[in-house]
Structure formats: structure tokens, C-alpha cells
Design an enzyme around this catalytic site. Structure first.
Site, PDB file in Angstrom:
ATOM      1  N   GLY A  93       0.356  -1.157   0.182  1.00  0.00           N
ATOM      2  CA  GLY A  93       0.246  -0.047   0.000  1.00  0.00           C
ATOM      3  C   GLY A  93       0.951   1.585   0.217  1.00  0.00           C
ATOM      4  N   LYS A 130       0.432   4.465   7.450  1.00  0.00           N
ATOM      5  CA  LYS A 130       0.301   4.045   6.096  1.00  0.00           C
ATOM      6  C   LYS A 130      -0.759   2.730   6.112  1.00  0.00           C
ATOM      7  CE  LYS A 130       3.378  -0.411   5.724  1.00  0.00           C
ATOM      8  NZ  LYS A 130       4.987  -0.866   7.202  1.00  0.00           N
ATOM      9  N   ASP A 155      13.512  -8.208   6.391  1.00  0.00           N
ATOM     10  CA  ASP A 155      13.311  -7.912   5.305  1.00  0.00           C
ATOM     11  C   ASP A 155      13.912  -6.684   5.899  1.00  0.00           C
ATOM     12  OD1 ASP A 155      12.501  -7.211   2.971  1.00  0.00           O
ATOM     13  OD2 ASP A 155      10.819  -5.936   3.177  1.00  0.00           O
TER      14      ASP A 155
END
Ligand SMILES: *[C@@H]1O[C@H](CO)[C@@H](O)[C@H](O)[C@H]1NC(C)=O
Ligand SMILES: *[C@@H]1O[C@H](CO)[C@@H](O)[C@H](O)[C@H]1NC(C)=O
Ligand SMILES: *[C@@H]1O[C@H](CO)[C@@H](O)[C@H](O)[C@H]1NC(C)=O
Ligand SMILES: *[C@@H]1O[C@H](CO)[C@@H](O)[C@H](O)[C@H]1NC(C)=O
Ligand SMILES: *[C@@H]1O[C@H](CO)[C@@H](O)[C@H](O)[C@H]1NC(C)=O
Ligand SMILES: *[C@@H]1O[C@H](CO)[C@@H](O)[C@H](O)[C@H]1NC(C)=O
Ligand SMILES: *[C@@H]1O[C@H](CO)[C@@H](O)[C@H](O)[C@H]1NC(C)=O
Ligand SMILES: *[C@@H]1O[C@H](CO)[C@@H](O)[C@H](O)[C@H]1NC(C)=O
Ligand SMILES: *[C@@H]1O[C@H](CO)[C@@H](O)[C@H](O)[C@H]1NC(C)=O
Length: 842
Positions: free
Chosen positions: A526, A542, A638
């Protein structure tokens, strides 16, 4: 009896000849004339010298000069607990079934005596039969000591007890005596360490606190002390080899904060500030890191006036305690007298009014300490309460208080020549607690330990769980299964309360109805918007992609993570909105965006090298905290330069926990899970074997280190084939000795050769093909710190012992590399192919 549990870092076991020689020379000096350096390390029950995981060499004691006719039985532990910080000296022991005295040759004066115990069954000796006394000269150090009970009470597999004694003759006589009160009892010890020190006690002007008054207090020069607590307040644990000379272990203070009081905020020194030792505070008093970090009450004056910042430290009743407060003002704009003034309370009594750190130390960045003494009244274990509160009597500018370090020493009882307390009671929560054993690469936060006296804190902890679970923030937040009993403060009641619920309307207002112009980031999950809430507070918002199931999962994981994990180097969550199928998270605004935006393809001015280093250190701290802050640790999955955010002062914060996963705690097990992550950063082993470990994060972080050094994209398909992957190209340059040539030319001149070498070596280690060859995040952090120190001190660096050792150790890692022909598994093509195969990879 609170006990110290100390640890050595888990370092690569490889040591070069160079390191060995350097260390041997220290030890040999001790060997040929033990008093030359005042350092004795005795690995009891070992037949030959052994190196521990921090690179220190321990002498074996069979027939050694300290015990020419040593009695007792040398034995090896029946079981090797994975939480042992190092096999040396814990894995071997000497067992005494009758009294035995070691005669250690030492020069007269004060010394630290550390005794290492690993209570476990040895040969035919049952663990519960170990019950004994230890005396140094005529001073009783331990009496009726039940090592296994003491260890259980603090939920540790091993114990270190530290004493400070002043020896008048050239000998320290250390006697181990099985208890006379129990048939079949025996005494044992795994290691003995002796370090000479100057007079670190009697020079202080301590005040005795009693009944709200304070009196000058002095004690005899030959008083014996036991260290109860040594805390790096607001900072991380400091391992013995990083201490300023005496191999002391400093622990984080967070486990001792009073859960229902203010928890304060951790602060670290201003970027441009240098810590200066003052003549009255020699540099051995405490290392830089102790003074360079602190806990203060926080930015809200009204909150500070309504609360106390309180620590609770269980101790043995019936003894006097010396409490040493380390102070250093490390934050601008506080540079003048009477800008900040506060009370120090000990056991609810005023020990100090108008404590003004600037006045006391002589200026910002200058070190100071203050000593108070108190009598612990009661029986068994009692708590010492230490509290800080703003003192407004002199009308200071800021209503705040600060503390950098705290040490608590028990004073010997003069009449009975005794330092020994009772064995600590076993807490009723021990069973629950025991699941939270530390993993192998943890730095224990516990020195004193959670014992009977702090059952209160444990109860508080459990109520926290209840608060958390009841007040469900999102469907599955505040899960207890991260179970970080090791780090109780992370579960403070405020943690979950702090996460605020926003209505969709509020979010619409904050983002001007999702104005495209406010978008600051885009991803498969997103978009991220720049927003304003509460009439002006900047936030990052977010908005997850509603259609993606993946999005829902990431949304939940992120709330869960950020609700449970708060750290100054993790981005903090302000709140969330879950309405109309929307999944929205609201974070602190990070004024300087991502690390990448300051490295390449950018109009931002280049970051100076030292600042890059500090950013890497901050991010490493955040990751290290994730890896060790929970029972099992968390794998970020990540790690990349766009997930390292920078606040208005360029402090690094790790972000984006959507893919994070709880990790199995032993490194050789792994989680099998579909490959996710970002190309160029992905652990090749994870790729090949779908094998995910904390070392996968280490790999990705290594890539970030190269990115920071070279300032180029991690994958650049426009370059010739061998240069496409930054990791592969950097490794090949490193092997050929030409890594310098690809360093960001804008900072190349700033980097000192020593710093460059360590930085490159650690980056190279991180991206090792096989996960077992990679260091832990804790090692990476320490090495980066050394690199920073070498960068800062390059001019004045003259190789003190601790720094020298770590420096050598790192050079060792490189030289020991088995061969230079190791295959580089993830080729550029593979990488590109896989990017296509996993278009969702972020
Ligand atoms: C050690 O010191 C003693 C005196 O304290 C001295 O007699 C001896 O020669 C020294 N040993 C060595 C190897 O220097
Ligand atoms: C030591 O403590 C353990 C655990 O409380 C207990 O079971 C054992 O009996 C104790 N040993 C002695 C010799 O008292
Ligand atoms: C052993 O040492 C203890 C002191 O801890 C003492 O009370 C006891 O008498 C000694 N036993 C022998 C046989 O010397
Ligand atoms: C030890 O054993 C002897 C007999 O063997 C007995 O008389 C004594 O009471 C025992 N002592 C203790 C403390 O159990
Ligand atoms: C050790 O004690 C003696 C007196 O017994 C004293 O003169 C000396 O200063 C003390 N040394 C230290 C380092 O405390
Ligand atoms: C402390 O200062 C002395 C000189 O004053 C220096 O030789 C020593 O290396 C310093 N030690 C540390 C740990 O900084
Ligand atoms: C350090 O930075 C602060 C602002 O953050 C500034 O006020 C101060 O003058 C600077 N000090 C030095 C020595 O550069
Ligand atoms: C200090 O006061 C608190 C609350 O007023 C109390 O719970 C605590 O026991 C006191 N601490 C001591 C050491 O007296
Ligand atoms: C802070 O502690 C002191 C000493 O125990 C106590 O008198 C005071 O009421 C406390 N203040 C707050 C706000 O808790």
C-alpha cells in the site's frame, strides 16, 4: 542473595596467532610473575590453558603454581547448557569434599575477585549436594551456599559472584569448605578471576542516608565488598572485555524499573558531544558507554511532576550498601547550572536535593559520580528503592532528571567478618520463568536477578499481560507468546495502552483525504502518507492494500510486533485504524526518511562517514534487540536500506515488521517458510533451502553495510555482469584487495584505514555464503562500535587493552578464512530470475 550472571560475547571461535600471541603475552606476564599485570584467570579442573569465547586465556589448575598440590577432583559437566556464554571456564570444575585453600600470589592492595559457578551434576556428584562456604583470608564470602538454588532463583544456568577485597599481604588465600551442616556435601568452583584495581571506594565522599538526613560516611580501607548490581542505565549490557580496564560486566537497567512508575526515556549522547573524564573521575571509573547513555524522565514536564522514575533492587537484609550514581549530562541544550535539578530518593528518603549534574560535573559531557550508603533493614531479602523526581525549589528550566549508571555494593559486616547472605528463596513463578532461558547469543540483562524480593515485579508483569490481553488493540495484538519475561519493561502496562485507536475520519483529516501529494512511500502493501494529527504533530500513515490477504497478515504482524517491542532503534507505532475494511497504521514521523535516500539517486547531501557508521550501529542495535529481546527472538526478514529510517537527528530506526517472525532460539534449527524479502538482500541459504534464521537478517544487514560504504544500488542491471550484485562485486573486490576502489568517493578520504578494515571485514563476514560462518547481530554491533571508536580515536588511538583485543580479534577473522575460492552462490542472474519469479518481493 542477588547474584551476578555475566556473559562473554559469542564471538567467532576463530582466533589468529596474532590474537593468541597478544593475549598470551598478557597472560604470560601473569604467569611468570602473577602480579605483573594483576590478572589471574584460573579454569578450575582444566588440565591446560584454554581460551574463552571472548578471547581471554584461562590457566588450567592441575598442578599449577596457585595450587601445587591441589586436592579435589577435576570433573567435566554432565550437560552443556546452551545458555552458557562460553565453555571456558564453566564446563570443567574442581570438586572439594574437604577444606581446600588456594594461595594466589597478588600484590597488596585492592582487587576484584570473581567466582564462576555452573551448578550441574559432575561425575558422581549430584547438583543438590553442593553446599559450601568460601572465605578469602578471614572474610566469609559465601556461607552455606546452595549454588543451584541461587541460580534457579534468578533463572540462570550459571552464576558469577564478584567481590572486592583489599589484601595486605602478598597472598590471597581462598578457601572452599563443604558445609558442616550437611553430610555428603561438597564444594566446587569452575573459575576464579582476580584483577587488581586502585582504591575505587574510599576516595569517594559518601553520605549515609538515614531518617531523611544524610551524614558523612566512611569505612575502613580494608572493607570487603560484594557487587550486587552494576547497571548501564538507559543503555545496553557491556561485556567484560569492553569495560574500562577491570573486566566488569555492566547490565541494562530495564529489568529493574518499577513497573507502575514512570519508565522514563533512554537518551544517548548528542552526536557532536565528547565525553570527558574529569580528574576526580578517572577513566576506569566506568566506560564511555555508561556515561554516553542515560535514562531521563521524558519530555513532558507535567508527567514528570506527577511521577517518580524508580528502580527496585532486591538485596540481602542486615548489611550496609554503597550506592554509586554515575552522572553525565549528554543532551543539549542543558549546559548550564540550574537548568535541571532533581531529588534522589533512596528507600523513600531524600538522599539528595537539588542534584544538578552540570554543577556537580563541571559541564556538559563531563563525568561525575556520587556515593550514598544505606542500611538494608529487615530479614531475608529486601528491596532498595531508588527514585528520581524534579526538584523545583531552585526554579530550574527543565523539570526532568537523569541517571547514566548505577552500582550497588554490599559492605562486609565488620563484627562477623561476613559478606554472605542467605540463599534466595525460589520464586513461585520459577516454572513459568524458566521457559525464558536466555539463548546462546543473548547478553543477559540480569545481574541481580529476579528473586524473592522482586516477586512483586513478577506479579506486576502478569497483571501487565492481563491488561494487554483485555485491551485488545487489534484482533490478535499483545499476544503473550512472545513471552519476554527476560525483559519485563517491554511489557509495561503503557506499551499497549499507548497504541491509540484512530477513527477513519481522523485519518482522512490527517491525510487530506489521502492526498496523492502527501505520499512519501509506495509498496506492494500500500502507500505511506505524510500526515498531521492533533493539530500539527507530524506522523507517517501507512494504508494497507485492502485487497491483499497478505496485507491483512502484515498489518496484524506489524501491530503485534510494535505493541510488544519498543526500543529507541525501532520505529514506534502511535496507533492504528481498522474501520471500513481499512487497515491503517500511524507512526512517528521520520524527518529524514530512509537511509537509502541519503546514499544514492538522491539530491540529499552525502552523509559524513562517521554519521553513516552511527546509523549502522543504531540499526544494528535495533536488530540485535529484535533477535534477543524476546524469548525466542524475532527475525525481521526484510532488512534493507529503505527499512532503516532516520529521525530529525539522523537516529536510525528499523521499520517494517510486516514480515517478521518469531524465531526458534537455537541457531541450527530453522523455520521453513515461503521465501519473502527483498532481492539483493536475500540470504542465499534461505533461497536454496528455505531456511530462515536470525543469520538471514545478518546477511541482509551485511548488504546494507556495503551499500552504506559504496553508495550504490544492491542490484544494478545496467552494470557489467560481474558488478550487477553489490554483494558479489564487493566480495570479489575485497578478495582482490581493491575494495577501496569502489568506496563512495565522497567519503573515501574521511575513513581511517583501521576503521575501514574492521567495517569491511564485518560486512564481508555478514554476507558469508553459509549462515554458520556469519557472526551474530551482537557481534556485528560490537565490531561496528569498535570501528566507530577507531574512527573517532584514529589520531589519539594508542591501543588500550580492551580495544586492542577486539581489534586483533577482528583481524583474526579474516586471516582464518579457510580459502578464498568459496563459491558465491547467488549470482546476478539467479537474483534477477528470482525477482521475476517473486514479483511481490519487496
Ligand atoms: C617474580 O617476582 C619475584 C619477586 O616477587 C622474583 O623473585 C622472580 O624472579 C620473578 N619472576 C620472574 C620470572 O620474573
Ligand atoms: C539446594 O537447593 C535445592 C533447590 O531448592 C534443594 O533441592 C537442595 O536440597 C538444596 N541443597 C542443600 C544441600 O540444601
Ligand atoms: C573447614 O572450614 C570451615 C570454615 O569454612 C571450618 O569451620 C571448618 O572447621 C574447617 N574444617 C576443617 C576440617 O578444617
Ligand atoms: C551426619 O551423619 C552422622 C552419622 O553418620 C550423624 O550422626 C549426623 O547427625 C549427620 N549430620 C547431619 C547434619 O545430618
Ligand atoms: C588497603 O588497606 C590498607 C589498610 O589495611 C590501606 O592502607 C590501603 O590504602 C588500602 N588500599 C586500597 C587500595 O584500598
Ligand atoms: C585511561 O587514561 C589513561 C591515561 O590517562 C590511558 O593510558 C588509558 O589508556 C585510558 N584507559 C581507557 C580504558 O580509556
Ligand atoms: C553541538 O550541537 C548543538 C546543537 O545540537 C550545538 O548547540 C552545539 O553548539 C554543538 N557543539 C559543538 C561543540 O559543536
Ligand atoms: C517506598 O514507598 C512505597 C509506596 O509508598 C512502598 O510500597 C515501598 O515499600 C517503600 N519502599 C521502602 C524501601 O520503604
Ligand atoms: C516520589 O518518591 C518520594 C519518596 O518516596 C515520595 O515522597 C513522593 O510522594 C513520590 N512522588 C510521586 C509523584 O510518586
Amino acid at each position: 542473595m542477588p547474584t551476578m550472571a555475566m556473559a562473554f560475547p559469542t564471538l567467532p571461535v576463530t582466533l589468529t596467532c596474532l590474537t593468541l600471541l597478544a593475549l598470551l603475552s598478557i597472560v604470560m606476564a601473569a604467569d611468570s610473575n602473577s602480579t605483573a599485570t594483576g590478572l589471574i584467570l584460573l579454569d578450575c579442573g582444566a588440565s591446560s590453558p584454554n581460551v574463552d569465547d571472548s578471547g581471554r586465556i584461562w590457566d588450567g589448575n592441575a598442578g599449577s603454581k596457585f595450587a601445587p598440590s591441589v586436592k579435589g577432583v577435576a570433573a567435566t559437566a554432565s550437560y552443556q547448557d546452551p545458555s552458557l556464554p562460553s565453555l571456558v571456564p564453566y564446563i570443567t570444575t574442581r570438586i572439594f569434599t574437604s577444606n581446600y585453600t588456594y594461595h594466589f600470589p597478588v600484590s597488596p592492595g585492592r582487587l576484584f575477585l570473581r567466582l564462576y559457578f555452573y551448578p550441574i551434576a559432575y561425575a558422581n556428584y549430584a547438583v543438590f549436594d553442593a553446599f559450601f562456604d568460601v572465605t578469602a583470608g578471614n572474610l566469609v564470602l559465601l556461607n552455606g551456599f546452595n549454588a543451584s538454588q541461587t541460580a534457579q532463583a534468578i533463572n540462570s544456568a550459571y552464576l558469577v559472584r564478584e567481590f572486592s577485597v583489599n589484601v595486605s599481604s602478598g597472598n590471597l588465600d581462598l578457601t572452599f569448605a563443604p558445609s558442616a551442616y550437611q553430610n555428603g556435601s561438597y564444594a566446587f568452583v569452575n573459575g576464579v578471576e582476580i584483577v587488581s584495581t586502585p582504591d575505587i571506594f574510599t576516595t569517594s565522599n559518601s553520605r549515609f542516608v538515614d531518617g531523611g538526613n544524610t551524614f558523612p560516611f566512611s569505612f575502613a580501607a580494608d572493607t570487603g565488598f560484594q557487587t550486587m548490581y552494576r547497571l548501564n542505565v538507559g543503555g545496553d549490557a557491556i561485556l567484560p572485555i569492553y569495560d574500562s580496564g577491570f573486566y566488569r560486566s555492566w547490565n541494562s537497567d530495564s529489568s529493574y524499573l518499577y513497573l507502575f512508575g514512570a519508565s522514563g526515556v533512554t537518551v544517548s549522547k548528542d552526536f557532536n558531544l565528547t565525553i570527558q573524564y574529569t580528574p576526580t573521575v578517572p577513566n576506569y571509573t566506568a566506560p564511555f558507554d555508561v556515561y554516553g547513555t542515560a535514562r531521563s524522565m521524558g519530555p513532558n514536564a507535567q508527567d514528570n511532576l506527577n511521577s517518580n522514575l524508580t528502580w527496585i533492587l532486591p538485596v540481602d537484609a542486615g548489611f550496609a550498601y554503597l550506592i554509586r550514581f554515575h552522572f553525565c549530562q549528554i543532551k543539549y541544550p542543558i549546559t548550564k547550572v540550574n537548568q535541571m535539578s532533581f531529588f534522589i530518593y533512596i528507600n523513600n528518603q531524600t538522599a539528595q536535593q537539588r542534584m544538578d549534574v552540570i554543577f556537580w560535573s563541571g559541564g556538559i559531557g563531563r563525568t561525575a559520580y556520587k556515593d550514598y550508603a544505606i542500611m538494608a533493614i529487615g530479614s531475608g531479602q529486601v528491596d532498595i528503592w531508588i527514585a528520581l523526581h524534579p526538584d523545583l525549589s531552585s526554579e530550574p528550566e527543565y523539570f526532568d532528571a537523569i541517571l547514566n549508571g548505577l552500582e550497588v555494593f554490599k559492605l562486609q559486616d565488620y563484627e562477623s567478618n561476613n559478606l554472605a547472605g542467605l540463599n534466595p528463596p525460589l520464586s513461585q513463578f520459577t516454572d513459568l520463568n524458566s521457559v525464558a532461558r536466555k539463548s546462546y547469543d543473548d547478553i543477559p540483562a540480569v545481574m541481580g536477578g529476579i528473586t524473592g524480593g522482586s516477586a512483586l515485579m513478577l506479579i506486576a508483569l502478569f497483571s501487565t499481560f492481563v491488561i494487554c490481553t483485555r485491551k485488545k488493540v487489534a484482533k490478535s495484538s499483545c499476544k503473550t507468546d512472545y513471552g519476554h519475561l527476560n525483559h519485563p519493561t517491554e511489557l509495561r502496562k503503557s506499551t499497549c495502552d499507548l497504541v491509540r485507536h484512530f477513527s477513519f475520519t481522523e485519518i482522512q483529516v490527517a491525510t487530506k483525504d489521502f492526498d496523492e501529494a502527501l505520499i512519501i512511500g509506495r509498496g506492494s502493501f500500500g502507500d505511506v502518507y505524510n500526515g498531521e494529527i492533533d493539530g500539527g504533530t507530524k506522523v507517517a500513515i501507512k494504508r494497507f492494500n485492502k485487497k491483499s490477504r497478505q496485507g491483512f497478515h502484515e498489518f496484524q504482524t506489524e501491530i503485534e510486533m510494535l505493541c510488544n517491542f519498543r526500543h529507541r532503534h525501532l520505529v514506534s507505532l502511535i496507533g492504528y485504524c481498522e474501520e471500513k475494511n481499512e487497515m491503517i497504521l500511524v507512526y512517528d514521523y521520520m524527518a529524514h526518511g530512509t537511509l537509502r535516500e541519503h546514499l544514492y539517486n538522491t539530491r540529499n547531501p552525502p552523509l559524513p562517514w562517521q554519521q553513516r557508521l552511527e546509523i549502522c550501529i543504531g540499526a544494528a542495535r535495533g536488530l540485535h534487540y529484535l533477535h534477543t529481546g524476546a524469548e525466542l527472538g524475532i527475525i525481521h526478514r526484510d532488512v534493507k536500506s529503505t527499512n532503516i529510517l532516520l529521525d530529525d537527528r539522523f537516529m536510525a530506526k528499523v521499520s517494517d515488521f510486516g514480515l517478521s517472525k518469531a524465531s526458534p532460539d537455537i541457531d541450527n534449527t530453522h523455520m521453513s517458510t515461503a521465501v519473502k524479502g527483498t532481492f539483493g538482500y536475500l540470504d542465499p541459504e534461505y533461497f536454496r533451502l528455505q531456511r530462515l534464521t536470525k543469520k538471514s537478517d545478518v546477511y541482509s544487514f551485511g548488504v546494507v553495510l556495503f551499500e552504506t560504504l559504496c553508495a550504490r544500488p544492491v542490484i544494478n542491471t545496467e552494470l557489467p555482469e560481474e558488478q550487477v550484485s553489490l554483494r558479489d562485486w564487493a566480495l570479489s573486490c575485497w578478495k582482490n584487495g581493491v575494495l577501496e576502489e569502489i568506496v563512495d568517493p565522497r567519503v573515501k578520504e574521511e575513513i581511517t584505514p583501521e576503521c575501514f578494515r574492521i567495517f569491511a571485514e564485518i560486512a564481508e563476514k555478514c554476507v558469508a555464503d553459509r549462515s554458520i560462518d556469519r557472526p551474530s547481530m551482537g557481534d556485528v554491533l560490537w565490531n561496528l562500535e569498535v570501528a566507530l571508536q577507531l574512527q573517532q580515536d584514529s589520531a589519539s588511538y594508542n591501543g588500550n587493552c580492551a580495544e586492542g583485543a577486539s581489534f586483533l580479534r577482528i583481524s583474526a577473522v579474516h586471516q582464518d578464512k579457510p580459502s578464498t575460492n568459496s563459491t558465491i552462490s547467488i549470482t546476478a542472474q539467479e537474483a534477477i530470475f528470482s525477482d521475476i519469479a517473486h514479483p511481490e518481493g519487496r
